[in-house]
Design an enzyme around this catalytic site. Structure first.
Site, PDB file in Angstrom:
ATOM      1  N   SER A  50      35.596  41.702  29.587  1.00 48.14           N
ATOM      2  CA  SER A  50      36.028  43.260  29.914  1.00 48.14           C
ATOM      3  C   SER A  50      35.515  43.722  28.529  1.00 48.14           C
ATOM      4  CB  SER A  50      37.658  43.014  29.769  1.00 48.14           C
ATOM      5  OG  SER A  50      37.946  42.564  28.705  1.00 48.14           O
ATOM      6  N   ASP A  82      33.102  42.886  33.510  1.00 50.88           N
ATOM      7  CA  ASP A  82      34.155  43.509  34.243  1.00 50.88           C
ATOM      8  C   ASP A  82      34.442  44.784  33.720  1.00 50.88           C
ATOM      9  OD1 ASP A  82      36.538  43.241  35.928  1.00 50.88           O
ATOM     10  OD2 ASP A  82      37.809  42.639  34.351  1.00 50.88           O
ATOM     11  N   GLY A 209      43.315  42.691  39.303  1.00 43.74           N
ATOM     12  CA  GLY A 209      44.840  42.940  39.062  1.00 43.74           C
ATOM     13  C   GLY A 209      45.727  41.766  39.876  1.00 43.74           C
ATOM     14  N   SER A 210      45.262  40.563  40.018  1.00 45.03           N
ATOM     15  CA  SER A 210      45.740  39.559  41.054  1.00 45.03           C
ATOM     16  C   SER A 210      46.844  38.795  40.133  1.00 45.03           C
ATOM     17  CB  SER A 210      44.706  38.514  41.551  1.00 45.03           C
ATOM     18  OG  SER A 210      44.149  39.641  42.225  1.00 45.03           O
ATOM     19  N   ASN A 230      40.413  38.369  40.791  1.00 47.92           N
ATOM     20  CA  ASN A 230      40.453  38.419  39.107  1.00 47.92           C
ATOM     21  C   ASN A 230      41.841  38.065  38.704  1.00 47.92           C
ATOM     22  OD1 ASN A 230      37.848  39.392  39.949  1.00 47.92           O
ATOM     23  ND2 ASN A 230      38.156  41.380  38.547  1.00 47.92           N
ATOM     24  N   ILE A 231      41.504  37.309  37.549  1.00 47.84           N
ATOM     25  CA  ILE A 231      42.824  36.773  36.729  1.00 47.84           C
ATOM     26  C   ILE A 231      42.580  36.970  35.364  1.00 47.84           C
ATOM     27  CG2 ILE A 231      44.119  34.963  36.327  1.00 47.84           C
ATOM     28  CD1 ILE A 231      44.693  35.653  39.076  1.00 47.84           C
ATOM     29  N   ASP A 232      43.356  37.654  34.587  1.00 47.30           N
ATOM     30  CA  ASP A 232      43.186  37.859  33.239  1.00 47.30           C
ATOM     31  C   ASP A 232      44.731  37.639  32.691  1.00 47.30           C
ATOM     32  OD1 ASP A 232      42.598  38.508  30.661  1.00 47.30           O
ATOM     33  OD2 ASP A 232      42.149  40.660  30.970  1.00 47.30           O
TER      34      ASP A 232
END
Length: 284
Positions: A50, A82, A209-210, A230-232
């Protein structure tokens, strides 16, 4: 193996009715954890950088770490930008070996978003780099990119149809109710909107935003055509919680390895769980 284009992973996911996890990295331990989890699950994986990660670690470090991890891995790994904010940044990532990029023109009028995306496609596709774009605004905060809740706009299915017709992207991120960052409540996804977009668009669909979205909702979204998730935030939560536990239990500890090692293991565990939910285990 070397880094692979994201397109290669998402086409197989679309055909197999599963999703590939795209996990954000910020340091060496998280890169290692993402690949270790993918190896353990025998799953393809996407490592994302990101704006904040690039600012913190440096694009050269992220690229070199990920390329080394990919070379040592037995599973396919893509390196993805990202939420790229400009054409210049996309070019910088391509020059540094990224196999996939996202250009986020979602704040622009539709025509300008299409034009910017096509400019990126022209450069990226010429050397085999995948391109993701975004249509609609996803709430919350993603490092330096913020959208207030009142300005959040869901993706219009007719706009999505026009977008992919005029800009041949490899993946399209849509807004159906997810948000970046930690949720204040339980998110409710607009599955009817997703169904309508899927009817009109054959391009692989991305869910941003999962983190914090209930497992059953993620599974439903994948069954309706989402191919990349997507996972952050969940990664940050697991990593920091494990490191904090070591520091609280051993306040005199001065060896960073004693903190970062457990943090890496906690990250592996959370990512393995996500991969299992996404259905990509054994798909490498």
């Amino acid at each position: 193996m070397s880094l692979v284009p994201m397109t290669e992973l998402l086409k197989k996911a679309q055909q197999g009715h599963y999703a590939v996890g795209a996990f954000n990295c910020n340091n060496m331990e998280i890169v290692q954890a993402i690949v270790a989890a993918a190896e353990a699950e025998k799953s393809p994986v996407i490592i994302q950088a990101s704006q904040g990660a690039i600012k913190y670690a440096g694009i050269e470090y992220i690229s070199t770490l990920t390329q080394l991890a990919a070379e040592k891995a037995s599973v396919p790994v893509a390196l993805h930008l990202d939420h790229g904010t400009s054409f210049a940044q996309v070019v910088q990532c391509v020059r540094n070996g990224f196999s996939s990029v996202m250009i986020d023109g979602s704040k622009l009028p539709l025509e300008e978003n299409i034009a910017l995306t096509n400019k990126v496609i022209e450069v990226a596709h010429s050397i085999g780099v995948s391109v993701e774009a975004e249509l609609g605004k996803i709430g919350g905060t993603e490092d330096d990119i913020s959208v207030s809740e009142r300005d959040t706009l869901f993706t219009d299915p007719s706009d999505a149809e026009r977008f992919v017709r005029e800009a041949k992207v490899d993946a399209l991120a849509i807004a159906i109710g997810t948000a970046h960052g930690q949720y204040k409540g339980v998110p409710k996804l607009d599955f009817e909107r997703l169904k309508e977009i899927r009817k009109r668009v054959d391009t692989p669909i991305v869910l941003h935003g999962s983190s914090g979205v209930p497992e059953e909702a993620i599974r439903e979204a994948i069954s309706l055509g989402v191919c990349k998730v997507n996972i952050d935030t969940n990664i940050r939560e697991a990593f920091v919680a494990a490191a904090r536990q070591v520091m609280e239990q051993n306040p005199n500890e001065i060896d960073p390895r004693k903190m970062l090692g457990p943090a890496r293991e906690a990250t592996i565990a959370i990512i393995r769980g996500k991969i299992q939910i996404f259905g990509s285990s054994g798909k490498a």
